[in-house]
Design a protein around this motif. Structure first.
Motif, PDB file in Angstrom:
ATOM      1  N   UNK A 125      -7.741   5.314   3.047  1.00 39.02           N
ATOM      2  CA  UNK A 125      -6.581   5.863   3.629  1.00 39.02           C
ATOM      3  C   UNK A 125      -6.648   5.317   5.028  1.00 39.02           C
ATOM      4  N   UNK A 126      -5.551   4.506   5.595  1.00 36.07           N
ATOM      5  CA  UNK A 126      -5.577   4.050   6.685  1.00 36.07           C
ATOM      6  C   UNK A 126      -4.763   4.797   7.744  1.00 36.07           C
TER       7      UNK A 126
ATOM      8  N   UNK B  73     -11.190   7.559   5.272  1.00 34.13           N
ATOM      9  CA  UNK B  73     -10.425   7.527   6.356  1.00 34.13           C
ATOM     10  C   UNK B  73     -10.730   6.563   7.151  1.00 34.13           C
ATOM     11  N   UNK B  74      -9.779   5.490   7.571  1.00 34.69           N
ATOM     12  CA  UNK B  74     -10.057   4.650   8.382  1.00 34.69           C
ATOM     13  C   UNK B  74      -8.775   4.861   9.588  1.00 34.69           C
TER      14      UNK B  74
ATOM     15  N   UNK C 120       0.726  -1.332  -0.009  1.00 34.62           N
ATOM     16  CA  UNK C 120       0.016  -0.091  -0.167  1.00 34.62           C
ATOM     17  C   UNK C 120       0.873   1.285  -0.061  1.00 34.62           C
ATOM     18  N   UNK C 121       0.590   2.360  -0.543  1.00 27.95           N
ATOM     19  CA  UNK C 121       1.175   3.565  -0.734  1.00 27.95           C
ATOM     20  C   UNK C 121       1.327   4.256   0.623  1.00 27.95           C
ATOM     21  N   UNK C 122       2.460   5.120   0.952  1.00 24.27           N
ATOM     22  CA  UNK C 122       2.300   5.768   2.030  1.00 24.27           C
ATOM     23  C   UNK C 122       2.041   7.141   2.119  1.00 24.27           C
TER      24      UNK C 122
ATOM     25  N   UNK D  65      -4.890   2.125  -2.111  1.00 25.50           N
ATOM     26  CA  UNK D  65      -4.774   1.888  -0.567  1.00 25.50           C
ATOM     27  C   UNK D  65      -3.514   2.646  -0.116  1.00 25.50           C
ATOM     28  N   UNK D  66      -3.630   3.410   0.954  1.00 25.96           N
ATOM     29  CA  UNK D  66      -2.780   4.302   1.519  1.00 25.96           C
ATOM     30  C   UNK D  66      -2.775   4.107   2.861  1.00 25.96           C
TER      31      UNK D  66
END
Length: 118
Positions: free
Chosen positions: A65-66, A26-27, A8-10, A92-93
């Protein structure tokens, strides 16, 4: 095991203030005690995300986005969710955490508040 091109992307790849075509979910993957201290405006819990996954993240124009406190748990959960729900990792980030995010937000707000969504 994740290879670098499958991760996943940062947050270096994620600009939450400029997402013109994609919807962002946003999670927050932190504990309830941590969430009681602070949350990013508009975020939902990991449990809420998983309960409503099919409503929240099934379209390809939705970025997920986590985040957690420093980025470790959010990276782990992002990878798990990608694998478990077969989500394209390009959507996914994982933020480096709420602490650096709030520092960046303060800095951004002091210079320009015109496009901050929090």
């Amino acid at each position: 095991k994740l290879s670098s091109n499958k991760s996943p992307k940062n947050n270096a790849d994620c600009d939450l203030t400029h997402t013109p075509s994609n919807r962002v979910v946003l999670v927050d993957v932190r504990t309830e005690a941590e969430k009681n201290v602070s949350m990013i405006s508009g975020s939902i819990s990991l449990q809420a995300f998983e309960n409503d996954f099919h409503t929240l993240a099934t379209t390809e124009d939705t970025d997920i986005v986590f985040y957690c406190t420093i980025g470790y748990r959010s990276g782990m959960e992002a990878a798990r969710i990608c694998d478990e729900y077969n989500i394209d990792r390009g959507r996914v980030y994982s933020l480096d955490g709420i602490v650096p995010y709030t520092h960046a937000l303060k800095s951004h707000r002091s210079s320009d508040t015109s496009n901050v969504g929090c």
